[in-house]
Design an enzyme around this catalytic site. Structure first.
Site, short mmCIF file in Angstrom:
data_model
loop_
_atom_site.label_atom_id
_atom_site.label_comp_id
_atom_site.label_asym_id
_atom_site.label_seq_id
_atom_site.Cartn_x
_atom_site.Cartn_y
_atom_site.Cartn_z
N ASN A 1 1.12 -1.16 0.54
CA ASN A 1 -0.11 -0.03 -0.32
C ASN A 1 1.04 1.40 0.02
OD1 ASN A 1 -1.75 1.98 0.50
ND2 ASN A 1 -2.09 1.52 2.70
N TRP A 2 0.95 1.63 -1.29
CA TRP A 2 2.29 3.25 -0.63
C TRP A 2 1.15 4.61 -1.02
CZ3 TRP A 2 3.99 2.69 -6.88
CH2 TRP A 2 4.53 1.47 -6.84
N LYS A 3 -0.23 4.43 -0.07
CA LYS A 3 -0.59 5.48 0.38
C LYS A 3 -0.47 6.85 -0.68
CE LYS A 3 0.28 3.06 4.20
NZ LYS A 3 0.30 3.53 6.39
N SER B 1 3.60 -1.99 10.24
CA SER B 1 4.93 -2.62 9.90
C SER B 1 5.28 -2.86 10.64
CB SER B 1 5.21 -1.45 11.92
OG SER B 1 4.46 -0.38 12.29
N HIS C 1 -9.77 0.99 4.80
CA HIS C 1 -8.05 1.31 5.42
C HIS C 1 -8.42 2.61 6.67
CE1 HIS C 1 -4.20 2.26 6.73
NE2 HIS C 1 -3.75 1.56 5.88
N GLY D 1 2.88 -1.12 4.32
CA GLY D 1 2.91 -0.28 4.15
C GLY D 1 4.16 0.78 3.53
N GLY D 2 4.77 1.18 3.96
CA GLY D 2 6.32 1.76 4.42
C GLY D 2 7.58 0.65 3.70
N GLY E 1 2.96 2.52 10.67
CA GLY E 1 3.31 3.25 10.28
C GLY E 1 4.04 3.73 11.80
N GLU F 1 -5.41 -5.06 10.67
CA GLU F 1 -4.69 -3.84 11.05
C GLU F 1 -4.54 -2.65 12.13
OE1 GLU F 1 -2.29 -2.63 6.75
OE2 GLU F 1 -4.18 -1.77 7.72
N GLU G 1 -7.40 4.78 8.01
CA GLU G 1 -6.47 6.02 7.53
C GLU G 1 -7.63 7.03 7.18
OE1 GLU G 1 -2.97 5.53 5.33
OE2 GLU G 1 -2.12 5.20 7.14
C1 PEP Z 1 -0.64 0.20 6.16
O1 PEP Z 1 -1.36 1.35 5.95
O2 PEP Z 1 -1.60 -0.74 5.38
C2 PEP Z 1 0.89 -0.12 7.15
C3 PEP Z 1 0.74 -1.47 7.02
O3 PEP Z 1 1.66 0.47 6.84
P1 PEP Z 1 2.85 0.34 7.81
O4 PEP Z 1 3.22 -0.75 7.11
O5 PEP Z 1 3.71 1.46 7.13
O6 PEP Z 1 2.59 -0.18 8.98
#
Ligand code: PEP
Length: 263
Positions: A9-11, A210, A94, A231-232, A170, A164, A96
């Site tokens: 997920n590049w957000k 994470s 999600h 994500g990251g 994050g 999640e 967010e």
């Molecule tokens: C996400 O936003 O779906 C996520 C898991 O982010 P991160 O891996 O950066 O915690």
């Protein structure tokens, strides 16, 4: 046997040029990783570019959100019909979106229905806040997100669920593999009740929050956890490749020696 699933997920990161560069940096090596479903979810504006780059490869494409209407006066929105020409998956619910954009379980439910009607496969995200976790309310929150999010939706194999925990997203503080497995077992049990055992056992349930190349084994080695929403770490070609490679290696090892409890 459920095929492991690793999605990035590049957000709201990468311009179209940067997205192209990121895909080029991993395309050949990611393509070659077998027996893992690999999905990239770039921003809307890069979907066309990334779709072209992925043509003929084993890597699939997903969007990060969508509106529930097919078309109309919704300035700035993207519809499921538009996405259906571009990608196979769409991340919905999600945290967010729920937190910053006021998406309720009712809205998420409408979006899941609309996605399925337009031949898109939703990746439904569920997860609790830190206070809810500390108050022992994780199962109540997730039970509600699932029952409301999937309300009046016929059982389908075209769904992926991602657990999640919001406190892990994050933050650099991932859940432990065991913690995640307990909640994911609860999610599967809830799906048995809401839908049926056969579908619940077939659906992939991921962990997200994470995930890095250093901790992916902790999650993927849990029989209950079928992959990760990343994500990251999906923004660095080397890290994402490492994650997908480790997922493939561990699940292969499990395939040749039956998982505990699944002999
Ligand atoms: C996400 O936003 O779906 C996520 C898991 O982010 P991160 O891996 O950066 O915690």
């Amino acid at each position: 046997m459920r095929i492991p699933f690793i999605a990035g997920n590049w957000k709201m990161n990468t311009t179209a040029t940067q997205a192209e560069e990121l895909v080029q940096n991993m395309l050949d090596r990611l393509d070659k990783i077998e027996d893992v479903e690999k999905v990239l979810c770039p921003p809307f504006v890069s979907l066309v570019t990334v779709k072209e780059l992925l043509k003929g490869s084993s890597i699939k494409l997903g969007a990060q959100n969508m509106h529930f209407e097919i078309k109309g006066a919704y300035t700035g929105e993207i519809s499921p019909l538009m996405l259906s020409e571009l990608c196979e998956f769409v991340i919905l619910g999600h945290s967010e979106r729920r937190g910053y954009f006021g998406e309720t379980d009712e809205i998420v439910n409408k979006k899941i229905k609309a996605a399925l009607q337009n031949k898109l496969k939703p990746i439904l995200c569920v997860g609790e806040r830190l206070e809810e976790n500390e108050a022992g309310r994780t199962k109540t929150v997730i039970g509600r997100q699932l029952s409301q999010g999937l309300k009046n939706i016929e059982p389908t194999h075209n769904l992926v669920v991602a657990y999640e925990p919001i406190w892990a997203i994050g933050s650099g503080k991932a859940a432990s593999g065991e913690q995640a497995a307990v909640t994911i077992r609860f999610i599967r049990d809830t799906l048995v009740k809401l839908w049926n055992k056969e579908i619940a056992q077939d659906l992939r349930i991921l962990y997200g929050g994470s995930v890095t190349s250093h901790n992916i084994t902790e999650f993927i080695s849990q029989p209950e956890i079928d992959g990760a929403l990343v994500g990251g770490s999906s923004l660095k070609a080397g890290d994402f490749l490492d994650i997908a490679n480790q997922a493939a290696a561990i699940k292969h090892r499990h395939l040749s020696s039956p998982l505990k409890g699944e002999e």
